[in-house]
Scaffold this active site. Sequence first.
Site, mmCIF file in Angstrom:
data_model
loop_
_atom_site.group_PDB
_atom_site.id
_atom_site.type_symbol
_atom_site.label_atom_id
_atom_site.label_comp_id
_atom_site.label_asym_id
_atom_site.label_seq_id
_atom_site.Cartn_x
_atom_site.Cartn_y
_atom_site.Cartn_z
ATOM 1 N N TRP A 51 -26.663 -25.639 -4.220
ATOM 2 C CA TRP A 51 -26.478 -25.552 -3.066
ATOM 3 C C TRP A 51 -27.223 -24.786 -1.859
ATOM 4 O O TRP A 51 -27.726 -23.690 -1.923
ATOM 5 C CB TRP A 51 -25.025 -24.748 -2.884
ATOM 6 N N GLU A 99 -6.835 -25.875 13.720
ATOM 7 C CA GLU A 99 -5.387 -25.321 12.315
ATOM 8 C C GLU A 99 -5.799 -23.677 12.310
ATOM 9 O O GLU A 99 -4.891 -23.002 11.922
ATOM 10 C CB GLU A 99 -6.233 -25.372 11.146
ATOM 11 N N THR A 118 -8.022 -32.326 15.915
ATOM 12 C CA THR A 118 -8.915 -31.799 15.341
ATOM 13 C C THR A 118 -10.420 -32.744 15.942
ATOM 14 O O THR A 118 -9.762 -33.381 16.473
ATOM 15 C CB THR A 118 -9.182 -31.624 13.869
ATOM 16 N N LYS A 124 -26.713 -30.331 -1.918
ATOM 17 C CA LYS A 124 -26.837 -30.371 -3.333
ATOM 18 C C LYS A 124 -27.806 -30.417 -4.033
ATOM 19 O O LYS A 124 -28.091 -31.755 -4.566
ATOM 20 C CB LYS A 124 -25.135 -30.602 -4.266
HETATM 21 N N1 LIG Z 1 -18.953 -19.542 15.120
HETATM 22 C C1 LIG Z 1 -18.925 -20.563 14.687
HETATM 23 N N2 LIG Z 1 -19.781 -21.252 13.836
HETATM 24 C C2 LIG Z 1 -20.418 -22.219 12.845
HETATM 25 N N3 LIG Z 1 -19.525 -23.082 12.929
HETATM 26 C C3 LIG Z 1 -18.136 -22.915 13.785
HETATM 27 C C4 LIG Z 1 -18.043 -21.847 14.043
HETATM 28 N N4 LIG Z 1 -16.191 -21.896 15.039
HETATM 29 C C5 LIG Z 1 -16.249 -22.956 14.731
HETATM 30 N N5 LIG Z 1 -17.267 -23.547 13.627
HETATM 31 C C6 LIG Z 1 -16.926 -25.321 12.817
HETATM 32 O O1 LIG Z 1 -16.107 -25.692 13.935
HETATM 33 C C7 LIG Z 1 -14.508 -26.013 12.670
HETATM 34 C C8 LIG Z 1 -13.290 -26.440 13.269
HETATM 35 O O2 LIG Z 1 -13.835 -27.756 14.341
HETATM 36 P P1 LIG Z 1 -12.577 -28.025 15.214
HETATM 37 O O3 LIG Z 1 -11.496 -27.480 14.388
HETATM 38 O O4 LIG Z 1 -12.574 -28.150 17.056
HETATM 39 O O5 LIG Z 1 -12.698 -29.816 14.974
HETATM 40 P P2 LIG Z 1 -13.877 -30.261 13.029
HETATM 41 O O6 LIG Z 1 -13.282 -29.276 12.187
HETATM 42 O O7 LIG Z 1 -15.258 -29.523 13.646
HETATM 43 O O8 LIG Z 1 -13.370 -31.419 13.381
HETATM 44 P P3 LIG Z 1 -12.511 -32.347 11.821
HETATM 45 O O9 LIG Z 1 -12.016 -30.911 11.806
HETATM 46 O O10 LIG Z 1 -12.504 -33.462 12.195
HETATM 47 O O11 LIG Z 1 -13.639 -32.542 11.092
HETATM 48 C C9 LIG Z 1 -15.825 -24.816 11.656
HETATM 49 O O12 LIG Z 1 -14.231 -25.547 10.249
HETATM 50 C C10 LIG Z 1 -16.040 -24.574 11.560
HETATM 51 O O13 LIG Z 1 -16.993 -25.788 10.762
HETATM 52 MG MG LIG Z 2 -11.648 -29.495 10.429
#
Ligand SMILES: Nc1ncnc2c1ncn2[C@@H]1O[C@H](COP(=O)(O)OP(=O)(O)OP(=O)(O)O)[C@@H](O)[C@H]1O
Ligand SMILES: [Mg+2]
Lengths: 543, 543
Positions: A445, A331, A184, A440
Amino acid sequence: MFGLMQDRPLLISSLLEHAETYHPGSEIVSATCEGPVVRSTWKSLALRARKLAQALQKLGVKPGDRVATLAWNTHRHVELYFAVSGMGAVLHTVNPRLFPEQIDYIVNHAGSTVLLFDITFAKLVGDLRDRLPGVGHFVALTDEAHMPAEAGPALCYETLLAAEEGVFDWPVFDENTASSLCYTSGTTGNPKGVLYSHRSSVLHSFMVCTVDGLALSSADTTLLVVPLFHVNAWGMPYASAMCGANLVLPGPKLDGESVYKLATAETCTFTLGVPTVWLSLLQYIENTPGLSVSDLPFTRLMIGGSAAPRAMIETFEKGGVPVVQAWGMTETSPVAAVGNLLPKHAALSQEEQIDIKVRQGRAVYGVELKITDEEGATLPHDGARSGDLWVRGPWITRGYFGGEGGEQLDADGWFPTGDVARIDTEGYVTLTDRSKDVIKSGGEWISSIDLENAVMGHAAVQQAAVIGVPHPKWQERPLLVVVKKPGAEAEPKALLDYLSERVARWWLPDDVVFVDALPHTATGKVQKLKLREQFRDHVLPTA
Amino acid sequence: MFGLMQDRPLLISSLLEHAETYHPGSEIVSATCEGPVVRSTWKSLALRARKLAQALQKLGVKPGDRVATLAWNTHRHVELYFAVSGMGAVLHTVNPRLFPEQIDYIVNHAGSTVLLFDITFAKLVGDLRDRLPGVGHFVALTDEAHMPAEAGPALCYETLLAAEEGVFDWPVFDENTASSLCYTSGTTGNPKGVLYSHRSSVLHSFMVCTVDGLALSSADTTLLVVPLFHVNAWGMPYASAMCGANLVLPGPKLDGESVYKLATAETCTFTLGVPTVWLSLLQYIENTPGLSVSDLPFTRLMIGGSAAPRAMIETFEKGGVPVVQAWGMTETSPVAAVGNLLPKHAALSQEEQIDIKVRQGRAVYGVELKITDEEGATLPHDGARSGDLWVRGPWITRGYFGGEGGEQLDADGWFPTGDVARIDTEGYVTLTDRSKDVIKSGGEWISSIDLENAVMGHAAVQQAAVIGVPHPKWQERPLLVVVKKPGAEAEPKALLDYLSERVARWWLPDDVVFVDALPHTATGKVQKLKLREQFRDHVLPTA
Ligand SMILES: Nc1ncnc2c1ncn2[C@@H]1O[C@H](COP(=O)(O)OP(=O)(O)OP(=O)(O)O)[C@@H](O)[C@H]1O
Ligand SMILES: [Mg+2]
Ligand SMILES: Nc1ncnc2c1ncn2[C@@H]1O[C@H](COP(=O)(O)OP(=O)(O)OP(=O)(O)O)[C@@H](O)[C@H]1O
Ligand SMILES: [Mg+2]
């Protein structure tokens, strides 16, 4: 009673075999680190993938072994996708933009035994190699003429391939076999490894090729802006092989000018990437006399990974480039929700359509979503209540590589995304926050994403992030952190006045600070963790 | 090493749940045996399917039990598709057009314990029921007001449903569980049972919804002309739920007028069926002043099950209705090859495009094809050599219900289709014959289908069949059997002259006979077996 259907596994090699047989001439056009654009086809890519599989076998790569890459979007990286997974090994794509210490952590954690790298990363590899004791072979993705010295001893990719005949039968094995591994982004903590299977990759590809998914087809030429080093470039190599689409690979150059030139030169019909690359593209078009968004050849442009700002969507749509926002995670393979309009939305005005396109999309078939309140009770899809977002389906992870973080699923098999969202009656998801970023205030929220989206509409704002900072009375109150557009001026009050017409009174940030840049992760996301640290001691005027 | 993806089975119930959640308002419009058109939605269909599952459970239906239907295309039949398979039982759709003795053979062979029937088949059921000792419950698919007397004691479908609340959780089980059972058409012998699984049905649906498959989407309204009682109506109930398409069901009336009226009234965008129904439709349009093919609202029309005559394709295409021919079998779920044009074919003239559309299509992703010569050696895809056609893939059968006919697959897992075909360099399949219908003249093969296709272009010919009859010198020579168009005149010589300009000299039939009608199977195919019997003693003038 079982059905009497053939027991044929869903394997990534079958995608390549289909492309080779039924779309041999569809093109793979690739910019390269060496400079020239290389034109090839699915037919020649399939042959080179077989040669590569033979070469890797000779290097000792066996089923289940992890083979790591540090590479841009090029034809060679796509070859690796099919060769490594096809032979039953696991392609471990490493994000070269991570910090060096994250890279060696990841390569060692994955136990990768071979590392293939683009020549642009030669120095990085040279610096890292002593800290990668498990890597037995370093391979430079280039020809003899361009072998870099800084990497230390390395094999030459083209030389390895040239030694093989390409006579190789892809092995047949269980479709649940691991095919690739990606960590990730590390936005909210340490990167965690997600281990995909052949089954999940093929099912995800089917979805990408459905009309109501991404509608990828043999008539498409995709400009693959989203990196092959993150979440399998949103599954595009696999899906492109499934339908025989043409692929255009930008190599190391992702600046606005390079992207614009490649897209128009190759008449790309489809493209996908994170908001930051589209920002560069739009800036290049805006700053270059004679160019216009309407020159872009895309029949649709997909945005994901972070929220697509409304202003960005508007600029594309008004230039005749339909935008589709999608939501997903490392994921989730990653495509889980896609913001296609429904047939009935065709009758809406452009503004109303954009109201829908700023949302993160609807779950595609194969993906189930639920939101829950703090007690874990399922919330209705009423467009009002927001809660923790959970996801379930055959291309969703059930846990992390190496058992990191322990058991992830709840009793019914749902995976917690760490995102907070509401879902409207039509099924469109709106992400309101990361659960770790939620502000919060007095027990209620406040959505940082909603606030950011709103302020991004102000003419002086280039980028914005809202974080919670400690407050004696309300526990936390929002702080707005802004990067101004070059040359633009704006007082904090002007931004707050602008916001006050767009959000609830009690959501209004208590303070505004201007910075030169926001901290970003390797995949272009704002690192709120860092921002929170940076402003931990910020004293709000209201405190 | 296995991937770490969630272990979610591909179940038919998940299709319905997706439609219910994400396309609740998409319509199911159904003609009925009682007369009126019934309008409902995926949402209400899902509720009724749950009630039906509860009712069937109370009748004692358990996982694995076969539940038989004798029914037309109506909303109730679609409800049965989801309720029976969803609860883990096996939907056994029986072709009501089979001979009564075939019907009782099939129901008994399948061991079906419940029989649900449309009121049009009440008399048939009344006649048959004594020969169906295993059937414990007969259910008439109607309401109390229309309960038929002739069927003997039967339960009333609507009364059963009305007694239930519709609170039912679809069970989760292995995706290889049997979901439905359909017997082949019996064209070349006794009908054989094909047992589909949830997995094969869902994977087939994915393909149907891909752009390069049948491109079914939420924007479609499908006129389901192909019967639900044969090969799951080409998988359309499942695929329609996957993408939330609207379904229009013609009930018992498949004459040209009814089809025309329903298609135009409901603005259907897609339809699919066998050539005979399109013949009726075209005849109705031709014979009705003021109507024209260009009034048809279809954006595409699919033809399969038998070869689509060139003249039929031309009439549709020239009227602005694009035709897609597809090839498949009961054993292949059924869609295996689809005749979509490739992007590069857009530049061809209409005639050249039709040259491609008369072929049986290219293998879709998920289906592999090979052709072999008489020694079993694989033949090239050169468009010239024809041989036995074999097929492999996750929605292809590996054997028949009850082990009928023994092991079917070769050592590499290929299923022998019994069709003879050539495959061109672009992958388009041309069926030249059934292996049982091939005419062997002096050791060489003559294609009966090629001859039929050629003669069908003659203005006087309504239908044609070519069979081999014994010949003292050549073992077999072709005999042309023709049904003339009403009022048309043609001498044998005229037809042979017409053919001589279109086929090789030594292929020319040795004789022509005119008949009033050809024998057809229940699914509208010419029964060559019967024809061969009928003309077994025919003495050729050349003999
Ligand atoms: N269209 C979208 N709008 C807003 N947020 C998005 C969108 N698509 C993906 N995301 C964000 O990106 C996340 C997924 O990103 P990625 O799997 O690359 O790693 P990360 O969650 O940024 O990193 P880590 O899990 O290591 O903290 C999602 O959980 C969401 O928060
Ligand atoms: Mg993530
Ligand atoms: N587009 C097409 N053109 C020509 N023939 C076709 C086409 N589509 C299907 N067919 C024929 O239909 C056959 C499949 O039909 P089906 O499974 O309904 O039963 P059948 O083969 O006619 O009967 P049985 O197997 O009992 O003899 C194929 O094997 C092929 O011969
Ligand atoms: Mg058959």
